[in-house]
Motif scaffolding. Sequence first.
Motif, PDB file in Angstrom:
ATOM      1  N   ARG A 119       0.832  -1.213   0.000  1.00 23.11           N
ATOM      2  CA  ARG A 119       0.000   0.000   0.000  1.00 23.11           C
ATOM      3  C   ARG A 119       0.863   1.258   0.000  1.00 23.11           C
ATOM      4  O   ARG A 119       0.570   2.220  -0.709  1.00 23.11           O
ATOM      5  N   GLU A 134       2.434   1.734  -3.483  1.00 21.75           N
ATOM      6  CA  GLU A 134       1.438   2.196  -4.448  1.00 21.75           C
ATOM      7  C   GLU A 134       1.110   3.670  -4.236  1.00 21.75           C
ATOM      8  O   GLU A 134       0.976   4.431  -5.195  1.00 21.75           O
ATOM      9  N   GLU A 135       0.999   4.103  -2.989  1.00 21.37           N
ATOM     10  CA  GLU A 135       0.681   5.500  -2.684  1.00 21.37           C
ATOM     11  C   GLU A 135       1.822   6.424  -3.121  1.00 21.37           C
ATOM     12  O   GLU A 135       1.593   7.453  -3.764  1.00 21.37           O
ATOM     13  N   ARG A 139       1.868   9.271  -6.189  1.00 21.49           N
ATOM     14  CA  ARG A 139       2.216  10.694  -6.014  1.00 21.49           C
ATOM     15  C   ARG A 139       3.342  11.108  -6.941  1.00 21.49           C
ATOM     16  O   ARG A 139       3.421  12.255  -7.368  1.00 21.49           O
TER      17      ARG A 139
END
Length: 86
Positions: free
Chosen positions: A62, A65-66, A70
């Motif tokens: 997670r 992916e974040e 960005r």
Amino acid sequence: MALSAGADGYVRSEGEGALLPKRLGDALAGGDRVHAVIVVSGVNSDGGTAGPAAPSAELQRRLLEEVYGRAGIRDIRAAQASSSAG
């Protein structure tokens, strides 16, 4: 003996690294050689896991992916990630 040619075991130890960033404009104005530019970064806490050397694969996924989102990275083969536990 841990670093010798005859070493044959595991040594538990601690390590540390330091990064002392400078704003790009300041580095360029100061005539510094720029080796890399940090575009984005991220940190997380995995909470309870089996131990400090066993992070949560789901929470690591997670986070990546974040951060990739960005940074606008769509192809993860174009990115390098570094993870440290402990």
